[in-house]
Design a protein around this motif. Sequence first.
Motif, PDB file in Angstrom:
ATOM      1  N   LYS A   1       0.999  -1.280   0.047  1.00 17.37           N
ATOM      2  CA  LYS A   1      -0.087  -0.052   0.196  1.00 17.37           C
ATOM      3  C   LYS A   1       0.306   1.355   0.512  1.00 17.37           C
TER       4      LYS A   1
ATOM      5  N   ASP B   1       2.295   1.630  -3.089  1.00 16.36           N
ATOM      6  CA  ASP B   1       1.595   2.338  -4.211  1.00 16.36           C
ATOM      7  C   ASP B   1       1.271   4.136  -3.958  1.00 16.36           C
TER       8      ASP B   1
ATOM      9  N   GLU C   1       4.166   5.526  -5.824  1.00 15.76           N
ATOM     10  CA  GLU C   1       4.183   5.828  -7.195  1.00 15.76           C
ATOM     11  C   GLU C   1       2.877   6.509  -7.548  1.00 15.76           C
TER      12      GLU C   1
ATOM     13  N   ARG D   1       2.353  -2.004 -15.165  1.00 16.21           N
ATOM     14  CA  ARG D   1       2.671  -1.594 -13.206  1.00 16.21           C
ATOM     15  C   ARG D   1       1.443  -0.063 -13.894  1.00 16.21           C
TER      16      ARG D   1
ATOM     17  N   ARG E   1      -1.913   1.121 -11.974  1.00 15.38           N
ATOM     18  CA  ARG E   1      -2.328   2.373 -10.878  1.00 15.38           C
ATOM     19  C   ARG E   1      -3.358   3.154 -12.118  1.00 15.38           C
TER      20      ARG E   1
ATOM     21  N   LYS F   1      -6.479   1.765 -11.083  1.00 14.72           N
ATOM     22  CA  LYS F   1      -7.097   2.679  -9.958  1.00 14.72           C
ATOM     23  C   LYS F   1      -7.241   3.331  -9.176  1.00 14.72           C
TER      24      LYS F   1
END
Length: 151
Positions: free
Chosen positions: A54, A57, A60, A96, A100, A103
């Motif tokens: 988490k 993330d 990122e 990835r 992202r 998400k």
Amino acid sequence: MGDYKARFITEYRELDDRCNKLMVMLGKYSDGTLYFTPDCPIEMLNDQLEAMLKYKDILEDRALIEDIDLSPDDDKTDARALSDNGSAPAVVAALRNEIRSLKRKVEQMQEAVIAAQSAANAALSAVHDQCTNIVVAPPAAPQPRPWGVTC
């Protein structure tokens, strides 16, 4: 590159390395090939990995906002190799980024749904309040007629 960006990249790469090592360890544990028994419960290690991922993330997402390139220098070489021999790291990095992005879109949609539900609940509550405040008056009683007046 600013000092904070270099520290940010270092922090991200160290976290990524630790996540990968913990994932490998947990994988070996579940396969029964881990050469030792962890002292703490495996559930705690799974929780630790979840928290680390988490945080990764979040880093990122911040990197995207702050325009910080987190890809290692060798990923850039691998990206060139992708067109030559189908190297996987560049594909993984692209996936990835797409994950992202998806998400963030899901989170935005969830926020929109919550806002719509809140608005609908407020409107329903207002209608309910109006309906409960309606007072039906009984029919008016006939007024007595003054003496001597005929209809």
